[in-house]
Design an enzyme around this catalytic site. Structure first.
Site, PDB file in Angstrom:
ATOM      1  CB  SER A  20      96.611  71.196  16.545  1.00 29.52           C
ATOM      2  OG  SER A  20      95.388  71.895  16.549  1.00 29.52           O
ATOM      3  CG  ASP A  63      93.465  65.808  12.529  1.00 28.17           C
ATOM      4  OD1 ASP A  63      94.265  66.072  11.615  1.00 28.17           O
ATOM      5  OD2 ASP A  63      93.156  66.608  13.427  1.00 28.17           O
ATOM      6  CG  HIS A  91      94.898  69.901  11.673  1.00 35.21           C
ATOM      7  ND1 HIS A  91      94.371  69.084  12.640  1.00 35.21           N
ATOM      8  CD2 HIS A  91      95.281  71.036  12.328  1.00 35.21           C
ATOM      9  CE1 HIS A  91      94.411  69.696  13.814  1.00 35.21           C
ATOM     10  NE2 HIS A  91      94.969  70.874  13.644  1.00 35.21           N
TER      11      HIS A  91
END
Length: 542
Positions: free
Chosen positions: A398, A318, A285
């Site tokens: 992230s 992910d 993402h």
């Protein structure tokens, strides 16, 4: 005794103790027998008041004589009263003269000085002079008054007569063309004065500046010491291996900032250098916006920047791998997440909110936490077997590293729990990381093949409970899939897989994700009131 009591005690014909006549004004009228009786009908009683004394009648009676008719005063309604003046030559009664006449010896309207009617001070006043009668400063009744000052025309005083107006003089026409001798003299005098004033101001300013400089220099000399020598301390002790500072120093350069500019959005995340050839592991993402056209820039710990390209992406976990051409590179050491235990110390290193190189600390607060990750604005749709930690993780972390005290990367920080609906509220002490054991396998597949292959169960499920038991309810079974071939049907509820409790549909996804395609797993399920066990050979996605 009150006044009323005193009056009631008097009998008719008596007098007061001082010999004064009776107070007849308070006696009952004739014919009234009792107190407050009604007045009998008939003509009104005569006035109980005594007649005026002769002297009052003499003062206040109607005047008589020429000009006075002696008739009762009865003006017509609405008429104004005509003025009545005493005719000349008429004599006032003695009582009126005594009441309203002039004092003895007073002339006609000629009050004595200093009295209420004549405010002029008496001649005997200390400040009164012989000629003060004509002084407008001392005598307000003086026939003279203060006015404008005298005007000077052509250096001659001009007197202003009473009632006469004088215009100010105007310069002659020849004086307008150029200054006269007198005016030029005045101009020269004004210029000289101006020059002297300016010179005096300059001299005063220079003196003041010099005094200020000397005062400032003396103050500075009192505050400063050119021979100062500050004390020093001994060098800091070397940091022991395993301390937070030691781990951050060794692993920090291997964690980079990833800045992405997509077709419609921009953002920043983090990444971990996992190979000396320039391969960087991050979240899907983070880089998905640049997959269909965009740029990815990697910022290293020494502030150098390099462009990166996408090697492969895996929305199901992910994870993504990008590559840069840059040297030198610090490569992170990848650890073994299977050896983690709840309570182990960990560090989170990344770029939260764009702040590169940020280090936070915490512990492992839970293992094998099934967490669904839906990357906002990306194609991520994953369920991860997460490491839960209370190390502060915020947007921008992230793709960063979760590191143990030995300096080995044990997870890729990917998500946080948030109290806000848009999941942008920041850390509340619940962060989640993808275990590095699973991430290493996906990264290897992405580098080798550009994609990753996963085991499949062949059924769609949702979380259910009957109030006492939890499980994954099979909503749909894919034809010829692993679940269908093993005899599972729609409506079955999966309870265990290889002995692991399945309480939600996410738990089922995590359990399948731990296995390889072609692996055989034991599934315990319930169908109605009956509980059964079946072997399922997992398939592979395309």
């Amino acid at each position: 005794m009150s006044r009323q009591d005193r009056v009631d005690d008097h009998a008719p014909g008596r007098s007061d103790a001082d010999g004064s006549p009776d107070l007849v004004v308070f006696e009952r009228p004739a014919g009234v027998a009792g107190s407050f009786d009604r007045v009998p009908a008939g003509p009104p009683p005569t006035s109980p008041y005594r007649p005026e004394p002769p002297e009052a009648r003499e003062v206040f009676a109607r005047p008589s004589g020429p000009g006075y008719s002696g008739e009762p005063f009865a003006p017509a309604i609405g008429d104004r009263l005509p003025p009545r003046h005493r005719p000349a030559g008429s004599d006032a009664r003695p009582g009126q003269a005594a009441a309203f006449g002039r004092p003895d010896g007073a002339g006609a309207f000629d009050p004595a000085p200093g009295s209420r009617l004549d405010q002029r001070p008496a001649a005997s006043a200390r400040w009164w002079k012989a000629d003060a009668e004509h002084d407008p400063w001392r005598n307000p009744s003086s026939p003279f008054w203060l006015g404008r000052p005298a005007l000077f025309l052509d250096n001659r005083p001009v007197a202003i007569e009473d009632g006469e107006s004088v215009e100010e003089p105007q310069p002659a026409e020849d004086e307008l063309d150029g200054p006269s001798a007198a005016s030029s003299g005045r101009a020269r005098f004004g210029l000289t004065t101006l020059v002297l004033v300016v010179l005096a101001a300059l001299v005063a300013g220079a003196v003041g500046a010099g005094l200020g400089y000397l005062a400032t220099k003396r103050t500075d000399e009192a505050l400063r010491d050119p021979d100062i020598n500050l004390a020093t301390v001994a060098p800091a002790a070397p940091r022991a291996p395993g301390t937070v500072a030691d781990v951050a120093k060794r692993v920090g350069p291997a964690v980079v900032q990833v800045a992405v500019r997509g077709a419609t959005e921009t953002g920043t995340g983090s990444g971990v250098v996992i190979d000396g050839q320039g391969y960087i592991l991050t979240n899907n993402h983070v880089v998905s916006d640049a997959a269909s056209g965009g740029t990815i820039r990697v910022v290293f710990s020494d502030s150098s920047v390099a462009l990166a390209r996408i090697v492969g992406r895996d929305p199901s976990t992910d994870l993504a791998v990008i590559k840069v051409q840059h040297s030198p590179l610090t490569v992170a050491a990848l650890g073994n997440s299977d050896s983690l235990a709840v309570g182990d110390d960990v560090l989170a290193i990344g770029s939260p909110l764009g702040l590169a190189g940020t280090v936070t600390t915490g512990i492992v607060s839970r293992l094998h936490r099934a967490v669904r990750v839906n990357g906002e604005g990306s194609d991520t749709d994953a369920v991860i077997d997460a490491i839960q930690t209370d190390a502060a993780i915020n947007p921008g972390n992230s793709g960063g590293a979760l590191v143990n005290r030995q300096g080995a990367v044990v997870g890729i920080t990917s998500a946080i729990a948030s109290l806000t609906t848009n999941r942008q509220g920041g850390s509340i002490g619940l962060g989640f990381a993808i275990p590095i054991t699973a991430a290493r396998d996906i990264a290897t597949q992405l580098i080798k093949n550009g994609k990753a292959v996963h085991a499949t169960f062949g059924a769609n499920t949702r979380s259910v409970t009957d109030g006492t038991r939890l499980g994954a309810y099979i909503v749909q079974v894919l034809p010829d899939g692993p679940a269908s071939q093993s005899g599972l049907r729609e409506g079955d509820v999966v309870k265990l897989i290889d002995g692991a409790l399945i309480a939600t549909s996410e738990d089922l996804s995590v359990a399948i994700g731990r296995s390889k395609p072609g692996a055989v797993v034991e599934v315990r399920y319930t169908r109605g009131a009956k509980e059964s066990t079946v072997k399922v050979t997992l398939g592979a996605d395309s």
